[in-house]
Design a protein around this motif. Structure first.
Motif, short mmCIF file in Angstrom:
data_model
loop_
_atom_site.label_atom_id
_atom_site.label_comp_id
_atom_site.label_asym_id
_atom_site.label_seq_id
_atom_site.Cartn_x
_atom_site.Cartn_y
_atom_site.Cartn_z
N ALA B 59 0.85 -1.18 0.00
CA ALA B 59 0.00 0.00 0.00
C ALA B 59 0.90 1.24 0.00
N PRO B 60 0.33 2.41 -0.35
CA PRO B 60 1.14 3.63 -0.26
C PRO B 60 1.78 3.76 1.13
N GLY B 61 3.07 4.02 1.16
CA GLY B 61 3.79 4.15 2.43
C GLY B 61 4.37 2.87 2.98
N ALA B 62 3.98 1.74 2.42
CA ALA B 62 4.46 0.46 2.95
C ALA B 62 5.84 0.11 2.41
N GLN B 63 6.49 -0.84 3.07
CA GLN B 63 7.81 -1.31 2.63
C GLN B 63 7.80 -2.84 2.55
N SER B 64 8.74 -3.37 1.76
CA SER B 64 8.81 -4.82 1.52
C SER B 64 9.33 -5.58 2.72
N ALA B 65 10.22 -4.95 3.47
CA ALA B 65 10.95 -5.60 4.57
C ALA B 65 11.81 -4.52 5.20
N LEU B 66 12.39 -4.80 6.33
CA LEU B 66 13.45 -3.92 6.82
C LEU B 66 14.63 -4.02 5.86
N MET B 67 15.45 -3.00 5.81
CA MET B 67 16.70 -3.09 5.03
C MET B 67 17.47 -4.30 5.56
N HIS B 68 17.81 -5.23 4.66
CA HIS B 68 18.40 -6.50 5.11
C HIS B 68 19.19 -7.15 3.98
N ARG B 69 20.00 -8.11 4.38
CA ARG B 69 20.66 -8.99 3.39
C ARG B 69 20.72 -10.39 4.00
N HIS B 70 20.61 -11.40 3.12
CA HIS B 70 20.71 -12.80 3.55
C HIS B 70 22.15 -13.28 3.41
N SER B 71 22.51 -14.24 4.25
CA SER B 71 23.88 -14.76 4.19
C SER B 71 24.03 -15.88 3.16
N ARG B 72 22.97 -16.66 2.92
CA ARG B 72 23.09 -17.82 2.02
C ARG B 72 22.01 -17.88 0.95
N GLN B 73 20.93 -17.17 1.15
CA GLN B 73 19.80 -17.26 0.22
C GLN B 73 19.81 -16.08 -0.74
N ASP B 74 19.48 -16.36 -1.99
CA ASP B 74 19.32 -15.31 -3.00
C ASP B 74 17.86 -14.85 -3.06
N GLU B 75 17.67 -13.63 -3.54
CA GLU B 75 16.32 -13.10 -3.71
C GLU B 75 16.20 -12.42 -5.07
N PHE B 76 14.97 -12.38 -5.58
CA PHE B 76 14.69 -11.76 -6.88
C PHE B 76 13.30 -11.15 -6.82
N ILE B 77 13.14 -9.99 -7.43
CA ILE B 77 11.80 -9.37 -7.51
C ILE B 77 11.52 -8.93 -8.95
N TYR B 78 10.23 -8.96 -9.31
CA TYR B 78 9.77 -8.51 -10.63
C TYR B 78 8.54 -7.65 -10.39
N ILE B 79 8.58 -6.41 -10.87
CA ILE B 79 7.50 -5.45 -10.60
C ILE B 79 6.35 -5.66 -11.58
N LEU B 80 5.14 -5.83 -11.04
CA LEU B 80 3.94 -6.01 -11.86
C LEU B 80 3.11 -4.74 -11.95
N GLU B 81 3.02 -3.98 -10.85
CA GLU B 81 2.21 -2.75 -10.82
C GLU B 81 2.89 -1.74 -9.92
N GLY B 82 2.68 -0.45 -10.26
CA GLY B 82 3.13 0.59 -9.36
C GLY B 82 4.59 0.97 -9.55
N ALA B 83 5.08 1.80 -8.67
CA ALA B 83 6.41 2.38 -8.83
C ALA B 83 7.13 2.47 -7.48
N PRO B 84 7.45 1.31 -6.90
CA PRO B 84 8.19 1.35 -5.63
C PRO B 84 9.64 1.77 -5.87
N THR B 85 10.28 2.22 -4.82
CA THR B 85 11.68 2.60 -4.88
C THR B 85 12.53 1.49 -4.26
N LEU B 86 13.55 1.07 -5.00
CA LEU B 86 14.51 0.12 -4.46
C LEU B 86 15.57 0.91 -3.71
N VAL B 87 15.71 0.63 -2.43
CA VAL B 87 16.70 1.31 -1.60
C VAL B 87 17.74 0.27 -1.18
#
Lengths: 161, 161
Positions: B59-87
């Motif tokens: 929703a407007p104002g929401a975030q995906s997660a706290l700023m974080h990094r994994h030690s062993r797992q990879d992550e991937f995202i694909y945007i379908l709608e909207g215009a979030p900012t990757l920080v």
């Protein structure tokens, strides 16, 4: 800084990525049956190692792969454009944008076929669990993932292609 | 038949899947910061074990997660709608539909923030490599993936939450 992420992009426009140059890893005559399939490799762009993500485009008449199932690796697809048909050992399902499907290791053999006259585009995800194999119930083909990460292909009687 | 795939769906409309009931695994006060984030768990529907796929709505104002990094797992995202900012630790990138990003294990800490007044929707993929941990450079938080597959959370001095 970890790894060499200075060289990695922060984000990319998936459709603007150049298609993979090798159309198919299958031996002939199977590779020719992949005509009209185009893959844009996305996950590798960011240095991902545990799973792969492709943006795959099927021209009218094209198919995603031979009917197959993996022994250890899971697969997932999400439809972005078009209306490909999911064909599995248990039947057929019409897909459309916003639909998704998953194929657990050892599950039903499956592939997508584009029987429409418009392009189909989808995301495909597969992990890279070692020791994987693939079997192809409709074709004289079996595959084993080598320690070098490349697929080795065999006839069902064990002779290599 | 392998496994119990008779009970598994062939395909689903992702947006029609019920959202996950637990909003966040974080302890407070961090869980409250995930307000406005809604996840539809897709991969598990098909019996996938090696990686997870979610359809996530910010929703407007929401975030995906706290700023974080994994030690062993990879992550991937694909945007379908909207215009979030990757920080990330190295800067900010404006995203839009059709863009994607990947976050290798041990790479830059990252999260998505929806600073717009419209909803953002994206696919998120992460593998399930055992022994994973997550670190949160902006918060007094560290996480370890337990043998039971659940996250355990600690202060940076090691005290559990």
């Amino acid at each position: 800084m970890r790894r060499d992420e200075e060289k990695l992009p922060a984000a990319v426009e998936a459709a603007a990525v150049a298609p993979r140059s090798r159309p198919s890893a299958y031996p002939e005559p199977f590779a020719a049956r992949m005509a009209g399939r185009e893959k844009r490799v996305l996950g590798d762009l960011f240095g991902l190692g545990n799973f792969g993500v492709n943006l795959t485009r099927l021209a009218p008449g094209a198919q995603s792969a031979l009917m197959h199932r993996h022994s250890r690796q899971d697969e997932f697809i999400y439809i972005l454009e078009g209306a490909p048909t999911l064909v599995t050992e248990s039947g057929e399902t019409a897909l459309s944008p916003g639909m998704c499907a998953g194929f657990p290791a050892g599950g039903l053999a499956h592939h997508l076929v584009n029987r429409t006259d418009t392009v189909a585009v989808y995301l495909e995800i597969g992990d890279r669990t070692a020791g994987d194999g693939a079997d192809y119930p409709e074709d004289d083909l079996e595959a084993r993932l080598g320690l070098d990460g490349r697929w080795q292909f065999f006839h069902k009687d064990g002779r290599p292609y």
